[in-house]
Motif scaffolding. Sequence first.
Motif, mmCIF file in Angstrom:
data_model
loop_
_atom_site.group_PDB
_atom_site.id
_atom_site.type_symbol
_atom_site.label_atom_id
_atom_site.label_comp_id
_atom_site.label_asym_id
_atom_site.label_seq_id
_atom_site.Cartn_x
_atom_site.Cartn_y
_atom_site.Cartn_z
ATOM 1 N N ILE A 92 -27.011 132.657 64.757
ATOM 2 C CA ILE A 92 -26.764 133.821 63.889
ATOM 3 C C ILE A 92 -26.325 133.404 62.478
ATOM 4 N N CYS A 93 -26.595 132.160 62.117
ATOM 5 C CA CYS A 93 -26.141 131.688 60.796
ATOM 6 C C CYS A 93 -27.122 132.105 59.690
ATOM 7 N N PRO A 94 -26.644 132.833 58.668
ATOM 8 C CA PRO A 94 -27.540 133.259 57.580
ATOM 9 C C PRO A 94 -28.018 132.100 56.713
ATOM 10 N N PHE A 95 -27.238 131.019 56.679
ATOM 11 C CA PHE A 95 -27.630 129.859 55.858
ATOM 12 C C PHE A 95 -28.777 129.102 56.545
ATOM 13 N N VAL A 96 -28.708 129.026 57.860
ATOM 14 C CA VAL A 96 -29.819 128.452 58.620
ATOM 15 C C VAL A 96 -31.063 129.302 58.390
ATOM 16 N N ASP A 135 -23.874 124.860 69.671
ATOM 17 C CA ASP A 135 -22.783 125.816 69.828
ATOM 18 C C ASP A 135 -21.696 125.405 68.836
ATOM 19 N N LEU A 136 -21.511 126.241 67.809
ATOM 20 C CA LEU A 136 -20.545 125.859 66.764
ATOM 21 C C LEU A 136 -19.102 125.879 67.253
ATOM 22 N N LYS A 137 -18.870 126.611 68.363
ATOM 23 C CA LYS A 137 -17.491 126.611 68.904
ATOM 24 C C LYS A 137 -17.193 125.268 69.568
ATOM 25 N N PHE A 165 -19.817 118.309 56.308
ATOM 26 C CA PHE A 165 -18.890 119.454 56.308
ATOM 27 C C PHE A 165 -18.691 120.047 57.703
ATOM 28 N N GLY A 166 -19.387 119.477 58.681
ATOM 29 C CA GLY A 166 -19.316 120.041 60.036
ATOM 30 C C GLY A 166 -20.010 121.384 60.122
ATOM 31 N N LYS A 167 -20.943 121.634 59.187
ATOM 32 C CA LYS A 167 -21.602 122.937 59.142
ATOM 33 C C LYS A 167 -23.099 122.802 59.349
ATOM 34 N N VAL A 168 -23.698 123.901 59.849
ATOM 35 C CA VAL A 168 -25.157 124.012 59.879
ATOM 36 C C VAL A 168 -25.572 124.829 58.648
ATOM 37 N N PRO A 169 -26.792 124.709 58.173
ATOM 38 C CA PRO A 169 -27.849 123.863 58.704
ATOM 39 C C PRO A 169 -27.725 122.404 58.268
ATOM 40 N N VAL A 170 -28.306 121.551 59.135
ATOM 41 C CA VAL A 170 -28.558 120.156 58.760
ATOM 42 C C VAL A 170 -30.033 119.935 59.028
ATOM 43 N N PHE A 190 -27.922 117.971 54.169
ATOM 44 C CA PHE A 190 -27.052 119.104 54.500
ATOM 45 C C PHE A 190 -26.957 120.042 53.303
ATOM 46 N N GLU A 191 -26.382 121.227 53.508
ATOM 47 C CA GLU A 191 -26.280 122.316 52.530
ATOM 48 C C GLU A 191 -27.625 123.051 52.406
ATOM 49 N N SER A 192 -27.615 124.321 52.804
ATOM 50 C CA SER A 192 -28.866 125.093 52.874
ATOM 51 C C SER A 192 -29.628 125.138 51.545
ATOM 52 N N ALA A 193 -28.916 125.325 50.429
ATOM 53 C CA ALA A 193 -29.622 125.443 49.141
ATOM 54 C C ALA A 193 -30.369 124.150 48.816
ATOM 55 N N ILE A 194 -29.754 123.026 49.173
ATOM 56 C CA ILE A 194 -30.374 121.719 48.908
ATOM 57 C C ILE A 194 -31.569 121.503 49.846
HETATM 58 N N1 LIG Z 1 -22.561 126.073 52.105
HETATM 59 C C1 LIG Z 1 -23.119 125.916 53.414
HETATM 60 C C2 LIG Z 1 -22.558 126.987 54.321
HETATM 61 C C3 LIG Z 1 -23.030 126.818 55.753
HETATM 62 C C4 LIG Z 1 -22.099 127.519 56.740
HETATM 63 O O1 LIG Z 1 -21.073 128.122 56.367
HETATM 64 N N2 LIG Z 1 -22.433 127.410 58.026
HETATM 65 C C5 LIG Z 1 -21.553 127.945 59.045
HETATM 66 C C6 LIG Z 1 -22.331 128.781 60.063
HETATM 67 S S1 LIG Z 1 -23.059 130.195 59.351
HETATM 68 C C7 LIG Z 1 -20.949 126.788 59.824
HETATM 69 O O2 LIG Z 1 -21.619 125.842 60.148
HETATM 70 N N3 LIG Z 1 -19.657 126.879 60.141
HETATM 71 C C8 LIG Z 1 -18.995 125.898 60.937
HETATM 72 C C9 LIG Z 1 -17.621 125.575 60.448
HETATM 73 O O3 LIG Z 1 -17.252 126.039 59.358
HETATM 74 O O4 LIG Z 1 -16.932 124.858 61.153
HETATM 75 C C10 LIG Z 1 -24.641 125.983 53.349
HETATM 76 O O5 LIG Z 1 -25.157 126.689 52.472
HETATM 77 O O6 LIG Z 1 -25.318 125.305 54.135
#
Ligand SMILES: N[C@@H](CCC(=O)N[C@@H](CS)C(=O)NCC(=O)O)C(=O)O
Length: 219
Positions: A10-14, A34-36, A48-53, A62-66
Motif C-alpha cells: 500500500i506504499c504510494p512511493f512504490v 512486510d514493513l512491520k 533509510f530502511g524504506k521502500v521502494p528499493v 533507493f528513493e522513489s524520485a531517483i
Molecule cells: N522518500 C521516500 C519515502 C518512502 C517511504 O516513506 N516509504 C515507506 C512506506 S510508504 C516506508 O518504507 N516506511 C518504512 C519506515 O519508515 O520504516 C521515497 O520517496 O522513496
Amino acid sequence: MHLELISFKICPFVQRAVITLLEKKIDFDINYIDLKHPPDWFLEISPFGKVPVLRVDDKVLFESAIIVEYLDEISPPSLHPSDPFRKAENRAWIEFGSNINVEQYSMLIAKDQTAFEEKFQALRKDLQRLEQQLGAGPYFNGEQFSLVDAAYAPPLMRFNLIERYYDFKLFENCPKSTAWQKTLLSRESVQHSVVQEFETLFTSAIRDAGGYAAQWFLE
Ligand SMILES: N[C@@H](CCC(=O)N[C@@H](CS)C(=O)NCC(=O)O)C(=O)O
C-alpha cells in the motif's frame, strides 16, 4: 539487465515507480515485504530502511524520485518535459506530491479530532495550491502524461478511495484536481499499479492505526 522492485503493497512511493515501469513497458519483478517485520537482507540494502528499493542486477537504488528518474533515462522517450525550466518545475511539484503522501497518511492516523482537523486543514491548503498549478489538462502538463502525473496518481487514488467511505470534501472548489483525478484513475498503468486486494489492505491499515479517522473504516 534484471530489475526487481522491493515493495510494500500500500506504499504510494512504490506505486509511482510501478506506474512508471508500466508506462515504459519495462520488465520487472516485484518483491513485497512486510514493513512491520522487515527482513535483514532488506535492511542491509535500504539505507533509510524504506521502500521502494530497486535492485538493478547486483546494484541497488533507493528513493522513489531517483528510481523513477533512472527508469525514465534508461527507456526513452522521456516522460519529463524537454524544456529545462519546466522539467525542474515538474520535479519540484513531484516533491510537493511526496509531501501530500505524508500529509495524507498523517491525517488518516491522527490520534484525536484536534490532530485530525489540523492535518486536514494543512492538506486542504496544499490541495488548493496544487489546484492553482493545474492548467487545462487533461494531465499536469497538458496533453501528455508525464512523471508528475505518475507521482500524483497514488495519493489521488487514495483520496478517491477514502472519500467513498466518508465525504471529507477535500476537493471542494477544486474542479481541475477533480478532473485530473478522474483522468488518472482511468489510466491503465494506474489501474494496474496496485494489488487486487489494495482497498482491503489500505482500509485495514487505517482501522488498525486506531486514529480518529478509523471510525469511518469499520468493518
Ligand atoms: N522518500 C521516500 C519515502 C518512502 C517511504 O516513506 N516509504 C515507506 C512506506 S510508504 C516506508 O518504507 N516506511 C518504512 C519506515 O519508515 O520504516 C521515497 O520517496 O522513496
